[in-house]
Design an enzyme around this catalytic site. Structure first.
Site, PDB file in Angstrom:
ATOM      1  N   ASP A   1       0.818  -1.206   0.000  1.00 36.72           N
ATOM      2  CA  ASP A   1       0.000   0.000   0.000  1.00 36.72           C
ATOM      3  C   ASP A   1       0.855   1.261   0.000  1.00 36.72           C
ATOM      4  O   ASP A   1       0.492   2.270  -0.615  1.00 36.72           O
ATOM      5  CB  ASP A   1      -0.929   0.012   1.214  1.00 36.72           C
ATOM      6  CG  ASP A   1      -2.113  -0.931   1.055  1.00 36.72           C
ATOM      7  OD1 ASP A   1      -2.299  -1.465  -0.058  1.00 36.72           O
ATOM      8  OD2 ASP A   1      -2.852  -1.130   2.035  1.00 36.72           O
ATOM      9  N   GLY A   2       2.007   1.222   0.681  1.00 36.03           N
ATOM     10  CA  GLY A   2       2.880   2.389   0.713  1.00 36.03           C
ATOM     11  C   GLY A   2       3.377   2.775  -0.666  1.00 36.03           C
ATOM     12  O   GLY A   2       3.503   3.969  -0.982  1.00 36.03           O
TER      13      GLY A   2
ATOM     14  N   ASP B   1      -0.850  11.879  22.490  1.00 36.71           N
ATOM     15  CA  ASP B   1       0.420  11.554  21.842  1.00 36.71           C
ATOM     16  C   ASP B   1       0.419  11.987  20.386  1.00 36.71           C
ATOM     17  O   ASP B   1       1.482  12.169  19.789  1.00 36.71           O
ATOM     18  CB  ASP B   1       0.685  10.048  21.917  1.00 36.71           C
ATOM     19  CG  ASP B   1       1.166   9.610  23.289  1.00 36.71           C
ATOM     20  OD1 ASP B   1       1.411  10.484  24.141  1.00 36.71           O
ATOM     21  OD2 ASP B   1       1.289   8.385  23.506  1.00 36.71           O
TER      22      ASP B   1
ATOM     23  N   THR C   1      -8.696   2.798   7.079  1.00 36.91           N
ATOM     24  CA  THR C   1      -8.320   1.405   7.337  1.00 36.91           C
ATOM     25  C   THR C   1      -6.823   1.273   7.599  1.00 36.91           C
ATOM     26  O   THR C   1      -6.296   0.165   7.603  1.00 36.91           O
ATOM     27  CB  THR C   1      -8.717   0.497   6.157  1.00 36.91           C
ATOM     28  OG1 THR C   1      -8.156   1.016   4.948  1.00 36.91           O
ATOM     29  CG2 THR C   1     -10.226   0.407   6.023  1.00 36.91           C
TER      30      THR C   1
ATOM     31  N   GLN D   1       5.290   9.284   4.896  1.00 39.83           N
ATOM     32  CA  GLN D   1       6.365   9.221   3.916  1.00 39.83           C
ATOM     33  C   GLN D   1       7.096  10.551   3.766  1.00 39.83           C
ATOM     34  O   GLN D   1       8.267  10.575   3.408  1.00 39.83           O
ATOM     35  CB  GLN D   1       5.821   8.749   2.559  1.00 39.83           C
ATOM     36  CG  GLN D   1       5.294   7.323   2.605  1.00 39.83           C
ATOM     37  CD  GLN D   1       4.838   6.816   1.250  1.00 39.83           C
ATOM     38  OE1 GLN D   1       4.708   7.574   0.304  1.00 39.83           O
ATOM     39  NE2 GLN D   1       4.580   5.521   1.159  1.00 39.83           N
TER      40      GLN D   1
END
Length: 299
Positions: free
Chosen positions: A71-72, A175, A186, A248
């Site tokens: 997916d990245g 955080d 998702t 990213q």
């Protein structure tokens, strides 16, 4: 002819893509398509014998981009190609694969059906974010999944004042804070107990990460709004914080910085083989159909 010029994009650090990408390129050539190979893919995966193209040339020339990886890899390709309107199809060579929905072993059959016109297309929104220090914009980037404000690794909680279209929502101590698209619902958002949004929804979801106050829950907002989030100087924010775009690209933050997030002006089109179902993907990836089974060795 459907999709006469096809670009191939692979996960850069995956040295095992040479054979499957080359086989895919041969299959596309035999189907009468012109094949382009993204420059870094050609360099790192060792695919040779086909024209090499940078992102701009792919955007201006290709009629379909086939992305092989996780997916990245698709997220990175989508951010590059969304402004050009080039549709993407994902072949899973990673782990979970919510948006790379075609298994590697089914790639040739699925892509063959797509090239025959048996496909479904869906447009998904992106986010556009900016970091402001006073009146100066320090950073800008887009995101397919999410924009995430995070504390530094050894820092304390961050404190963020959140406004939507100028209306005060809350001051959040946590955080981190995730602003996710339906596609990103998702991903990291889901692991922080955020809701799953159908990709056809025109919405964003704000999900706190480990909030100080348990009543601070995820909230879904319309994608027509503009979020303004100001990092306050209270607590231990001075130790460090950052904002990430799809995990990213990122920018470091200082107390007083303002982060804006809104829907990007362009969308990304995903192509799926005929019969694709978002709910089927959820059933497979999240194992919704697995029922608890009684065993003889219960403790």
């Amino acid at each position: 002819m459907y999709f006469p010029i096809v670009a191939l994009i692979g996960r850069y650090q995956d040295t095992g893509l040479d054979a499957p990408l080359t086989a895919l390129a041969q299959m596309l050539t035999q189907a009468g398509r012109r094949v382009l190979v993204e420059a870094e893919t050609a360099r790192n995966a060792g695919v040779s014998g086909y024209p090499v193209a940078d992102w701009d040339e792919i955007g201006r020339t290709a009629t379909l981009a086939v992305v092989m990886g996780g997916d990245g890899t698709v997220l990175g390709a989508a951010r590059h190609l969304a402004p050009y309107g080039v549709p993407l199809i994902g072949i899973n060579h990673g782990r979970l694969g919510f948006i790379t929905d075609i298994p590697l072993q089914d790639a040739h059959d699925a892509l063959g059906r797509v090239l025959e016109g048996n496909y479904q297309a869906e447009d998904r929104m992106l986010l556009q974010g900016g970091v402001w220090r006073g009146e100066q914009q320090m950073y800008s980037a887009s995101a397919v999944n999410d924009v995430v404000l995070n504390r530094a690794g050894r820092g304390g909680m961050i404190e963020v004042r959140v406004e939507l279209d100028g209306a005060f929502m809350y001051t959040q101590r946590a955080d981190g804070l995730i602003i996710a698209t339906p596609t990103g619902s998702t991903a990291y958002s889901l692991s922080a107990n955020g809701p799953i949004l159908h990709p056809g929804m025109n919405a964003m979801v704000l999900v706190p990460v480990a909030p100080q106050t348990l009543s601070n829950r995820p909230i879904v907002i319309p994608d027509s709004g503009v979020l303004n989030m100001t990092l306050t100087a209270m607590g231990r924010v001075e130790i460090g914080a950052s904002v990430h775009f799809d995990m990213q690209t990122w920018s470091d933050l200082q107390p007083g910085d303002r982060i804006t997030v809104q829907r990007a002006p362009h969308t990304i089109r995903f192509v799926h083989p005929e019969g694709y179902s978002f709910f089927s993907t959820l059933r497979r990836k999240l194992h919704w159909n697995l029922m608890p089974q009684a065993t003889d060795n219960l403790e």
